[in-house]
Design a protein around this motif. Structure first.
Motif, short mmCIF file in Angstrom:
data_model
loop_
_atom_site.label_atom_id
_atom_site.label_comp_id
_atom_site.label_asym_id
_atom_site.label_seq_id
_atom_site.Cartn_x
_atom_site.Cartn_y
_atom_site.Cartn_z
N LEU A 122 101.67 -3.65 19.37
CA LEU A 122 101.50 -2.63 20.41
C LEU A 122 101.90 -1.25 19.89
N SER A 123 102.98 -1.18 19.14
CA SER A 123 103.41 0.10 18.57
C SER A 123 102.38 0.65 17.59
N ALA A 124 101.82 -0.23 16.77
CA ALA A 124 100.80 0.21 15.81
C ALA A 124 99.56 0.73 16.53
N CYS A 125 99.18 0.06 17.60
CA CYS A 125 98.00 0.48 18.36
C CYS A 125 98.25 1.83 19.03
N THR A 126 99.40 2.01 19.66
CA THR A 126 99.68 3.28 20.33
C THR A 126 99.84 4.41 19.33
N SER B 233 94.45 11.53 20.95
CA SER B 233 94.68 11.48 22.38
C SER B 233 94.12 12.69 23.12
N ARG B 234 94.21 13.87 22.55
CA ARG B 234 93.78 15.07 23.29
C ARG B 234 92.96 15.97 22.38
N LYS B 235 91.89 16.46 22.93
CA LYS B 235 91.05 17.37 22.17
C LYS B 235 91.70 18.75 22.15
N PRO B 236 91.62 19.48 21.05
CA PRO B 236 92.31 20.75 20.95
C PRO B 236 91.73 21.86 21.83
N TRP B 237 90.51 21.71 22.33
CA TRP B 237 89.90 22.80 23.08
C TRP B 237 90.19 22.74 24.57
N GLY C 259 87.21 9.22 32.46
CA GLY C 259 87.68 8.87 31.13
C GLY C 259 88.22 7.47 30.99
N SER C 260 88.11 6.64 32.02
CA SER C 260 88.71 5.31 31.95
C SER C 260 87.74 4.26 31.44
N LEU C 261 86.73 4.67 30.70
CA LEU C 261 85.75 3.72 30.22
C LEU C 261 86.31 2.83 29.12
N SER C 262 87.17 3.35 28.31
CA SER C 262 87.76 2.55 27.24
C SER C 262 89.27 2.48 27.42
N LYS C 263 89.80 1.29 27.29
CA LYS C 263 91.25 1.08 27.38
C LYS C 263 91.69 0.51 26.03
N PRO C 264 92.11 1.38 25.13
CA PRO C 264 92.26 1.01 23.73
C PRO C 264 93.31 -0.06 23.43
N CYS C 265 94.46 -0.04 24.06
CA CYS C 265 95.53 -0.98 23.70
C CYS C 265 95.81 -1.99 24.81
N MET C 266 94.82 -2.27 25.61
CA MET C 266 95.04 -3.16 26.75
C MET C 266 95.37 -4.58 26.31
N LYS C 267 94.68 -5.08 25.29
CA LYS C 267 94.92 -6.45 24.83
C LYS C 267 96.34 -6.61 24.29
N GLU C 268 96.79 -5.65 23.50
CA GLU C 268 98.13 -5.71 22.93
C GLU C 268 99.20 -5.59 24.02
N THR C 269 98.94 -4.74 25.02
CA THR C 269 99.89 -4.57 26.11
C THR C 269 100.03 -5.86 26.91
#
Length: 80
Positions: A50-54, A61-65, A16-26
């Protein structure tokens, strides 16, 4: 603690580490902190970004199933 031999397992960190969504802001926020000697009052703009991105990421973040490993274990139990 460990897994039983012969059980199915997928490493979610590797898969699951293919996308790192907030890396630039961090990185921008940490660079600002480093330049200002850990004074976050001067890094308000980066902190808000960063807060807006997170906050945007928490809703998806998590799938319900459940996790894929949970379902693999269920299938493995039914196979025996």
């Amino acid at each position: 603690m460990g897994r039983k031999a012969g059980s199915l397992h997928i490493n979610p960190k590797k898969f699951g580490s293919l996308s790192k969504p907030c890396m630039k802001e961090t990185i921008n926020f940490l660079n600002c902190l480093a330049l200002n000697h850990n004074n976050d009052e001067k890094c308000v703009r980066q902190k808000e970004l960063l807060s807006a991105c997170t906050d945007a990421q928490t809703s998806k973040s998590r799938k319900p199933w459940g996790s894929i490993n949970y379902h693999l274990q269920r299938l493995n139990r039914g196979r025996k």
